[in-house]
Design a protein around this motif. Sequence first.
Motif, PDB file in Angstrom:
ATOM      1  N   GLN A   1      24.200  26.909  37.304  1.00  0.00           N
ATOM      2  CA  GLN A   1      24.842  27.193  36.517  1.00  0.00           C
ATOM      3  C   GLN A   1      25.645  25.696  35.624  1.00  0.00           C
ATOM      4  O   GLN A   1      25.816  25.843  35.214  1.00  0.00           O
ATOM      5  CB  GLN A   1      25.787  28.017  36.678  1.00  0.00           C
ATOM      6  CG  GLN A   1      26.682  28.622  36.107  1.00  0.00           C
ATOM      7  CD  GLN A   1      26.671  29.311  34.948  1.00  0.00           C
ATOM      8  OE1 GLN A   1      25.988  30.560  34.503  1.00  0.00           O
ATOM      9  NE2 GLN A   1      26.306  28.636  33.802  1.00  0.00           N
ATOM     10  N   ASP A   2      26.196  24.640  36.810  1.00  0.00           N
ATOM     11  CA  ASP A   2      26.241  23.947  37.146  1.00  0.00           C
ATOM     12  C   ASP A   2      25.571  23.493  35.685  1.00  0.00           C
ATOM     13  O   ASP A   2      26.069  22.392  34.741  1.00  0.00           O
ATOM     14  CB  ASP A   2      27.115  22.838  37.779  1.00  0.00           C
ATOM     15  CG  ASP A   2      28.380  23.718  38.487  1.00  0.00           C
ATOM     16  OD1 ASP A   2      28.531  24.638  37.450  1.00  0.00           O
ATOM     17  OD2 ASP A   2      28.305  23.264  39.669  1.00  0.00           O
TER      18      ASP A   2
ATOM     19  N   ASN B   1      25.250  23.937  32.098  1.00  0.00           N
ATOM     20  CA  ASN B   1      26.422  23.628  31.181  1.00  0.00           C
ATOM     21  C   ASN B   1      26.432  22.634  30.998  1.00  0.00           C
ATOM     22  O   ASN B   1      26.518  22.301  29.960  1.00  0.00           O
ATOM     23  CB  ASN B   1      27.703  24.065  32.461  1.00  0.00           C
ATOM     24  CG  ASN B   1      27.971  25.856  32.484  1.00  0.00           C
ATOM     25  OD1 ASN B   1      27.306  26.331  31.711  1.00  0.00           O
ATOM     26  ND2 ASN B   1      28.505  25.549  33.495  1.00  0.00           N
ATOM     27  N   THR B   2      25.534  21.789  31.999  1.00  0.00           N
ATOM     28  CA  THR B   2      25.827  20.350  31.706  1.00  0.00           C
ATOM     29  C   THR B   2      24.791  19.872  30.246  1.00  0.00           C
ATOM     30  O   THR B   2      24.732  19.757  29.267  1.00  0.00           O
ATOM     31  CB  THR B   2      25.644  19.660  33.186  1.00  0.00           C
ATOM     32  OG1 THR B   2      26.613  19.530  33.686  1.00  0.00           O
ATOM     33  CG2 THR B   2      25.294  17.802  32.372  1.00  0.00           C
TER      34      THR B   2
ATOM     35  N   PHE C   1      24.080  22.084  28.302  1.00  0.00           N
ATOM     36  CA  PHE C   1      24.733  22.723  26.892  1.00  0.00           C
ATOM     37  C   PHE C   1      25.936  22.157  26.318  1.00  0.00           C
ATOM     38  O   PHE C   1      25.437  22.077  25.072  1.00  0.00           O
ATOM     39  CB  PHE C   1      25.098  23.916  27.662  1.00  0.00           C
ATOM     40  CG  PHE C   1      25.840  25.060  26.236  1.00  0.00           C
ATOM     41  CD1 PHE C   1      25.323  24.910  25.378  1.00  0.00           C
ATOM     42  CD2 PHE C   1      27.239  25.198  26.277  1.00  0.00           C
ATOM     43  CE1 PHE C   1      26.024  25.879  23.941  1.00  0.00           C
ATOM     44  CE2 PHE C   1      27.936  25.682  25.023  1.00  0.00           C
ATOM     45  CZ  PHE C   1      27.026  26.123  24.045  1.00  0.00           C
ATOM     46  N   SER C   2      26.179  20.822  27.336  1.00  0.00           N
ATOM     47  CA  SER C   2      27.467  20.192  26.769  1.00  0.00           C
ATOM     48  C   SER C   2      26.555  19.056  25.558  1.00  0.00           C
ATOM     49  O   SER C   2      27.095  18.126  24.696  1.00  0.00           O
ATOM     50  CB  SER C   2      27.881  19.976  27.368  1.00  0.00           C
ATOM     51  OG  SER C   2      27.150  18.412  28.783  1.00  0.00           O
TER      52      SER C   2
ATOM     53  N   LEU D   1      22.499  26.757  23.125  1.00  0.00           N
ATOM     54  CA  LEU D   1      22.043  27.351  24.907  1.00  0.00           C
ATOM     55  C   LEU D   1      20.851  27.907  24.675  1.00  0.00           C
ATOM     56  O   LEU D   1      20.413  27.618  26.286  1.00  0.00           O
ATOM     57  CB  LEU D   1      22.314  28.621  25.161  1.00  0.00           C
ATOM     58  CG  LEU D   1      23.233  29.569  26.034  1.00  0.00           C
ATOM     59  CD1 LEU D   1      23.280  28.802  27.534  1.00  0.00           C
ATOM     60  CD2 LEU D   1      23.866  30.490  25.890  1.00  0.00           C
TER      61      LEU D   1
ATOM     62  N   SER E   1      18.926  25.139  25.921  1.00  0.00           N
ATOM     63  CA  SER E   1      19.121  24.801  27.478  1.00  0.00           C
ATOM     64  C   SER E   1      18.279  24.759  28.046  1.00  0.00           C
ATOM     65  O   SER E   1      18.054  24.914  29.538  1.00  0.00           O
ATOM     66  CB  SER E   1      20.984  24.646  27.872  1.00  0.00           C
ATOM     67  OG  SER E   1      21.688  23.720  26.684  1.00  0.00           O
TER      68      SER E   1
ATOM     69  N   THR F   1      20.672  32.857  37.566  1.00  0.00           N
ATOM     70  CA  THR F   1      21.970  32.316  36.452  1.00  0.00           C
ATOM     71  C   THR F   1      22.270  32.857  35.012  1.00  0.00           C
ATOM     72  O   THR F   1      22.971  33.145  34.703  1.00  0.00           O
ATOM     73  CB  THR F   1      21.623  30.887  36.516  1.00  0.00           C
ATOM     74  OG1 THR F   1      21.741  30.292  37.932  1.00  0.00           O
ATOM     75  CG2 THR F   1      22.554  30.112  35.704  1.00  0.00           C
TER      76      THR F   1
ATOM     77  N   MET G   1      24.840  35.087  32.207  1.00  0.00           N
ATOM     78  CA  MET G   1      25.733  33.455  31.794  1.00  0.00           C
ATOM     79  C   MET G   1      26.882  34.107  30.548  1.00  0.00           C
ATOM     80  O   MET G   1      27.024  34.775  30.392  1.00  0.00           O
ATOM     81  CB  MET G   1      24.704  33.216  30.312  1.00  0.00           C
ATOM     82  CG  MET G   1      23.522  32.244  30.565  1.00  0.00           C
ATOM     83  SD  MET G   1      22.525  31.753  29.534  1.00  0.00           S
ATOM     84  CE  MET G   1      22.343  32.940  28.853  1.00  0.00           C
TER      85      MET G   1
ATOM     86  N   HIS H   1      28.696  32.624  28.297  1.00  0.00           N
ATOM     87  CA  HIS H   1      28.164  32.248  27.040  1.00  0.00           C
ATOM     88  C   HIS H   1      27.482  33.418  25.726  1.00  0.00           C
ATOM     89  O   HIS H   1      26.716  34.202  26.088  1.00  0.00           O
ATOM     90  CB  HIS H   1      27.189  31.006  26.667  1.00  0.00           C
ATOM     91  CG  HIS H   1      27.681  29.591  27.461  1.00  0.00           C
ATOM     92  ND1 HIS H   1      28.420  28.632  27.058  1.00  0.00           N
ATOM     93  CD2 HIS H   1      27.122  29.506  28.207  1.00  0.00           C
ATOM     94  CE1 HIS H   1      28.922  28.067  28.192  1.00  0.00           C
ATOM     95  NE2 HIS H   1      27.808  28.755  29.009  1.00  0.00           N
TER      96      HIS H   1
END
Length: 216
Positions: free
Chosen positions: A9-10, A13-14, A16-17, A22, A25, A106, A110, A112
């Motif tokens: 999950q981390d 998110n990384t 996605f940033s 998404l 990603s 995961t 989500m 998002h």
Amino acid sequence: MNFISSMLQDLLNTLFSYTGDLGVSIVLITLLVKLILMPLSLKQKFAMRKQQDLVENMEHIKEKYKNNTKELEKQIQQHSAETMKSMLGCSTLLLQMPIVYALYNTFLNMPHNDRSVLIPWISSLNVCDNLFIIPCIYTLAMLAPNLIGLIPYFKASSKVAFNKHMVISTAIMSFILTAKTPVAIGLYFITSSIYSFVEDICFKIYIKQKNKLSFN
């Protein structure tokens, strides 16, 4: 399992940033996990290949020593030991399952609620595809490996007959699996299937070239 899910999950998110998308990603993290698991996947393929060869060798042994019971029993014992080693190699699939399940979990959870440039007709990756485009793409991706044997380059080395009933069952199950699941899961399934198909093609090419060199 929770640790793996949290880590994925981390990572999601990384990604996605950096990508801001998404869907992209999800494709990237799926490919990354597949690449990490590639050594186990290839080990499994080699083990399955060896298992097929052992089955063929057993038929040859039975025919060769059918009139020599003592030698036949000796050869079967040796063959059985090799078969057990090969089966252990096939079990590497079990080692991949916790990571694959964590990755699936995961995407399923989500937080998002975004759309993706990869699937512009969908307003959110958390909903299913009412146009059934994603299920159709996934079905085609799942059917692709069944058609490898029909390619002239691989046809001579393919020992598995084309199974029409298996193809139909695969198509139906693949479509049903993704028809009512979130699009995020569909993207994961499609990416994973396409990667596995490409990996399988590369493996078959390697085996074919290896056999050609051995023959020469």
